[in-house]
Write an enzyme that holds these catalytic residues in place. Structure first.
Site, PDB file in Angstrom:
ATOM      1  N   THR A  94       0.823  -1.209   0.000  1.00  0.00           N
ATOM      2  CA  THR A  94       0.000   0.000   0.000  1.00  0.00           C
ATOM      3  C   THR A  94       0.851   1.251   0.000  1.00  0.00           C
ATOM      4  O   THR A  94       0.566   2.221  -0.716  1.00  0.00           O
ATOM      5  CB  THR A  94      -0.942   0.001   1.217  1.00  0.00           C
ATOM      6  OG1 THR A  94      -1.883  -1.068   1.083  1.00  0.00           O
ATOM      7  CG2 THR A  94      -1.696   1.319   1.325  1.00  0.00           C
ATOM      8  N   ASP A 137       1.757  -2.902  10.022  1.00  0.00           N
ATOM      9  CA  ASP A 137       0.413  -2.531  10.457  1.00  0.00           C
ATOM     10  C   ASP A 137      -0.342  -3.689  11.090  1.00  0.00           C
ATOM     11  O   ASP A 137      -1.131  -3.497  12.016  1.00  0.00           O
ATOM     12  CB  ASP A 137      -0.391  -1.993   9.275  1.00  0.00           C
ATOM     13  CG  ASP A 137       0.082  -0.633   8.806  1.00  0.00           C
ATOM     14  OD1 ASP A 137       1.054  -0.116   9.373  1.00  0.00           O
ATOM     15  OD2 ASP A 137      -0.522  -0.086   7.857  1.00  0.00           O
ATOM     16  N   HIS A 164      24.415  28.030   8.545  1.00  0.00           N
ATOM     17  CA  HIS A 164      23.546  29.211   8.459  1.00  0.00           C
ATOM     18  C   HIS A 164      23.471  29.669   7.007  1.00  0.00           C
ATOM     19  O   HIS A 164      24.477  29.702   6.311  1.00  0.00           O
ATOM     20  CB  HIS A 164      24.097  30.344   9.322  1.00  0.00           C
ATOM     21  CG  HIS A 164      23.287  31.606   9.218  1.00  0.00           C
ATOM     22  ND1 HIS A 164      22.082  31.768   9.839  1.00  0.00           N
ATOM     23  CD2 HIS A 164      23.543  32.759   8.540  1.00  0.00           C
ATOM     24  CE1 HIS A 164      21.602  32.966   9.559  1.00  0.00           C
ATOM     25  NE2 HIS A 164      22.478  33.606   8.773  1.00  0.00           N
TER      26      HIS A 164
END
Length: 474
Positions: A46, A318, A450
């Site tokens: 899935t 799952d 940064h």
């Protein structure tokens, strides 16, 4: 064995080729085991075919179109035309590339692939029923088995999926065109992700939810920016509403809901998407023949090595319980394969991340402040808003924040929650911090490039320590 069956044998039988099953099969192959992988639908399961990957592709595409059409603040004025059919073709191409890759990787690692639906005959063999008329079946005997059959969308009474009026998430992602209007039943992560996609592509979206907020289960301050953005997109919300029935009307349908006082409301739309959760796929396996029972929700119970009550039969992903996450399934698949191979492997969920790909995204890992307190820690919390991030401001997406929960006496990082740009990516650093036993000082002392979004993690740790530079300290 059924008369006429072909019979084969294998060291490891893996049932289901989703992100748990194919990973388990590949890892077992790497460890020198003879592996057979059975899949009844599509390699990748899935996740790759109908869920994670196609939905994220559509989220990316709809975000790109929406951002380009709404960049006036940056001095960009345009109106793009979206060819939805071509967008879907592109999405399908991504899916095809990934699923083809899975099949090649399995074969390259010596995994035998078998198409069909597996049913346990006993605790040492399964019958694989092949699709198509006259295809028959065969019996596979195994030393060890790994069940990875995944989950399916939950249907609610009266709203059975028909692919035309009432859609599952899989069907919604396979539409040929954007519906003019859609009612989404359920404001969980699937409902909210797809609500954003359709709204950004021009649909009139209405969300009905039984509970009183979006993203139930997430802290209010994480869900709030998502709800705010959804409001800006024009998504309509109706909370405390249970979907009761629907009927065809004109060019579309009317969805009827009811609140706790019995008051009825009606919502018209071209289509309805039901996204109220998923349930395990264990009912097709004839588990009782193998001496395995499921719990009251249909999940297969396992231990910290993914073993079921039959120690040579494992369950992952799952079908083995919450949280239903592809990366959890993959990790469990690796562990199951290693345990079968005699490796000292076990599961540890303390640094298991989760992400919601809404706008803005949400990423979480480890404990919340309340959970830390409940477990006897003395939590200290740092927080850094993306409004104070130079890089976030330059992207035009500066909503949300980073929050870190740590144990104040030791400084160990216990958990983190992020809502904002690239939260699904940023949460990985904090998962690593938990896994490695890093402290706030470790995060604060790590120089971050940064200008980047990841600086927010560093500043958040500094805020917990009381010396952040670019935000007021606690």
């Amino acid at each position: 064995m059924v008369v006429g069956d072909i019979s084969t044998g294998t060291d490891v039988l893996v049932i289901g080729a989703g992100p748990g099953g194919y990973v388990a099969a590949i890892r077992a192959g790497q460890l020198g085991l003879d592996v057979t992988l059975v899949e009844k639908d599509a390699y990748g399961g899935t996740c790759l075919n109908y869920g994670c990957i196609p939905s994220k592709a559509m989220i990316t595409a709809s975000d790109l179109a929406y951002d380009a059409n709404n960049a006036e603040d940056m001095g960009i004025y345009t109106k793009l035309d979206v060819n939805y059919g071509e967008m879907v073709e592109w999405k399908d191409g991504v899916v095809s590339q990934l699923t083809g890759g899975v099949e090649k990787l399995c074969k390259a690692n010596g995994v035998s692939l078998m198409e069909g639906r597996a049913e346990f005959a006993d605790d040492k063999s399964v019958r694989v029923v092949h699709g198509g008329e006259g295809q028959g079946s065969e019996t596979v005997e195994f030393e060890n088995a790994i069940v990875s059959t995944g989950s399916r969308p939950i249907e609610i009474p009266g709203f059975e999926f028909d692919g035309e009026h009432i859609l599952s998430s899989r069907q919604a992602l396979a539409l040929d065109e954007v519906p003019e209007s859609i009612v989404i039943v359920g404001a969980g992560y699937i409902g909210m992700e797809l609500a954003g996609v359709f709204a950004k592509l021009g649909s009139d979206v209405t969300v009905v939810e039984m509970l009183d907020s979006v993203l139930p289960g997430y802290e209010d301050d994480l869900a709030r920016p998502v709800k705010k953005k959804a409001d800006e997109l024009g998504i309509g919300f109706h909370f405390g509403q249970a979907a009761k029935e629907w009927e065809e009307s004109g060019r579309g349908i009317t969805v009827v809901t009811e609140d706790e006082d019995g008051e009825v409301s009606e919502f018209g739309a071209e289509k309805a998407l039901v996204a109220v959760g998923r349930q395990p796929v264990a009912d097709t396996l004839e588990l009782e023949n193998a001496g395995i029972e499921t719990d009251e929700k249909g999940f297969i119970q396992t231990d910290d090595r993914a073993r079921t009550e039959q120690e040579h039969i494992f369950a992952i992903g799952d079908v083995a319980g919450e949280p239903m996450l592809a990366h959890k399934a993959s990790k469990e698949g690796q562990v199951a394969a290693e345990v079968i191979a005699g490796e000292p492997s076990a599961l540890d969920y303390q640094a298991m991340p989760a992400a919601v790909f809404t706008d803005p995204e949400i990423g979480t890992v480890g404990m919340t402040q309340e959970e830390a307190e409940a477990q006897g820690f003395e939590p200290v919390v740092g927080k850094f808003p993306f409004q104070a991030s130079g890089r976030a401001l330059t992207t035009g997406h500066a909503e949300g924040f980073v929050r870190i929960v740590a144990d104040e006496p030791s400084g160990f990082v216990l958990g983190a929650q992020i809502v904002g740009p690239e939260a699904s990516e940023l949460i990985a650093e904090l998962g690593l911090a938990i896994e490695m036993g890093a402290t706030l000082e470790d995060l604060a002392a790590t120089v971050h490039t940064h200008p980047t979004l990841s600086e927010a993690v560093m500043e958040c740790a500094e805020n917990a320590l009381g010396h952040a530079i670019h935000t007021l300290n606690r």
